[in-house]
Design an enzyme around this catalytic site. Structure first.
Site, PDB file in Angstrom:
ATOM      1  N   CYS A   3      33.224 -21.739 -13.305  1.00 19.77           N
ATOM      2  CA  CYS A   3      34.367 -21.222 -12.028  1.00 19.77           C
ATOM      3  C   CYS A   3      33.477 -20.609 -11.342  1.00 19.77           C
ATOM      4  O   CYS A   3      32.936 -18.797 -11.976  1.00 19.77           O
ATOM      5  CB  CYS A   3      34.773 -21.082 -12.976  1.00 19.77           C
ATOM      6  SG  CYS A   3      36.534 -20.227 -11.205  1.00 19.77           S
ATOM      7  N   HIS A  45      41.978 -16.754 -14.745  1.00 19.94           N
ATOM      8  CA  HIS A  45      41.930 -18.383 -14.086  1.00 19.94           C
ATOM      9  C   HIS A  45      42.639 -19.121 -14.802  1.00 19.94           C
ATOM     10  O   HIS A  45      43.098 -19.391 -16.103  1.00 19.94           O
ATOM     11  CB  HIS A  45      40.202 -18.697 -14.971  1.00 19.94           C
ATOM     12  CG  HIS A  45      40.553 -20.260 -14.136  1.00 19.94           C
ATOM     13  ND1 HIS A  45      38.622 -20.805 -13.538  1.00 19.94           N
ATOM     14  CD2 HIS A  45      40.722 -21.028 -14.467  1.00 19.94           C
ATOM     15  CE1 HIS A  45      39.263 -22.158 -13.597  1.00 19.94           C
ATOM     16  NE2 HIS A  45      40.389 -21.828 -13.349  1.00 19.94           N
ATOM     17  N   HIS A  97      40.149 -22.259  -8.577  1.00 27.37           N
ATOM     18  CA  HIS A  97      40.800 -21.299 -10.119  1.00 27.37           C
ATOM     19  C   HIS A  97      41.602 -20.694  -8.470  1.00 27.37           C
ATOM     20  O   HIS A  97      41.619 -20.817  -7.774  1.00 27.37           O
ATOM     21  CB  HIS A  97      39.865 -20.506  -9.732  1.00 27.37           C
ATOM     22  CG  HIS A  97      40.003 -18.502 -10.387  1.00 27.37           C
ATOM     23  ND1 HIS A  97      39.165 -18.427 -11.261  1.00 27.37           N
ATOM     24  CD2 HIS A  97      40.522 -17.724 -10.057  1.00 27.37           C
ATOM     25  CE1 HIS A  97      39.516 -16.644 -11.175  1.00 27.37           C
ATOM     26  NE2 HIS A  97      40.441 -16.850 -10.840  1.00 27.37           N
ATOM     27  N   HIS A  99      43.543 -19.563  -4.839  1.00 29.04           N
ATOM     28  CA  HIS A  99      43.102 -18.335  -4.583  1.00 29.04           C
ATOM     29  C   HIS A  99      43.532 -18.574  -2.769  1.00 29.04           C
ATOM     30  O   HIS A  99      44.014 -19.825  -2.519  1.00 29.04           O
ATOM     31  CB  HIS A  99      41.085 -18.292  -3.811  1.00 29.04           C
ATOM     32  CG  HIS A  99      40.797 -19.515  -3.268  1.00 29.04           C
ATOM     33  ND1 HIS A  99      40.588 -20.744  -4.959  1.00 29.04           N
ATOM     34  CD2 HIS A  99      40.785 -20.101  -2.191  1.00 29.04           C
ATOM     35  CE1 HIS A  99      40.139 -21.716  -4.100  1.00 29.04           C
ATOM     36  NE2 HIS A  99      40.410 -21.265  -2.215  1.00 29.04           N
TER      37      HIS A  99
END
Ligand code: AMP
Ligand code: ZN
Length: 113
Positions: A3, A45, A97, A99
């Site tokens: 990631c 995460h 992830h 955001h």
């Protein structure tokens, strides 16, 4: 886990940080869509996008939102900005992830897409 944002948190990939504490990190987007374009992430995460938010894990999302005014001020865009969460491939999400994009630094369009 492969990631990009986890690698930014660990320092394996460099980033231009604008805010950091023990729970979250905000850094300049590498491909800015506005004069101010910052990506705000939880360091952990645990969530992919808005679809994963529930009562058990929403504290970090609330925490991010309590910090957004401060991050906007650090970026000089406290007079106006937009927060965006791209969710899923049809939402044009590319990094899975969770955001939030902080967009500002100019008069933004009324159009949202
Ligand atoms: P999204 O399309 O919502 O998943 O947004 C992912 C964002 O991460 C895009 O706006 C990318 O430009 C940005 N991005 C990808 N890699 C990096 C990186 N290494 N540093 C900063 N921003 C990045
Ligand atoms: Zn990650």
């Amino acid at each position: 886990m492969d990631c990009i944002f986890c690698k930014i948190v660990s320092g394996d990939i460099p980033s231009n940080k604008v805010y950091e504490d023990d729970k979250i990190l905000a850094f300049k987007d590498i491909n800015p869509q506005a004069p101010v374009h910052v990506v705000i992430i939880p360091k952990e995460h645990i969530l992919t996008c808005a679809n994963d938010i529930n009562e058990d894990n929403s504290a970090i999302v609330g925490y991010i939102f309590t910090k957004i005014p401060e991050i906007a001020k650090l970026c000089g865009t406290e007079d106006g900005y937009r927060i965006v969460n791209n969710c899923g491939e049809k939402g044009a999400q590319t990094v899975f992830h969770i955001h939030f994009h902080l967009l500002g630094g100019a008069q933004l369009s009324e159009r949202l897409n």
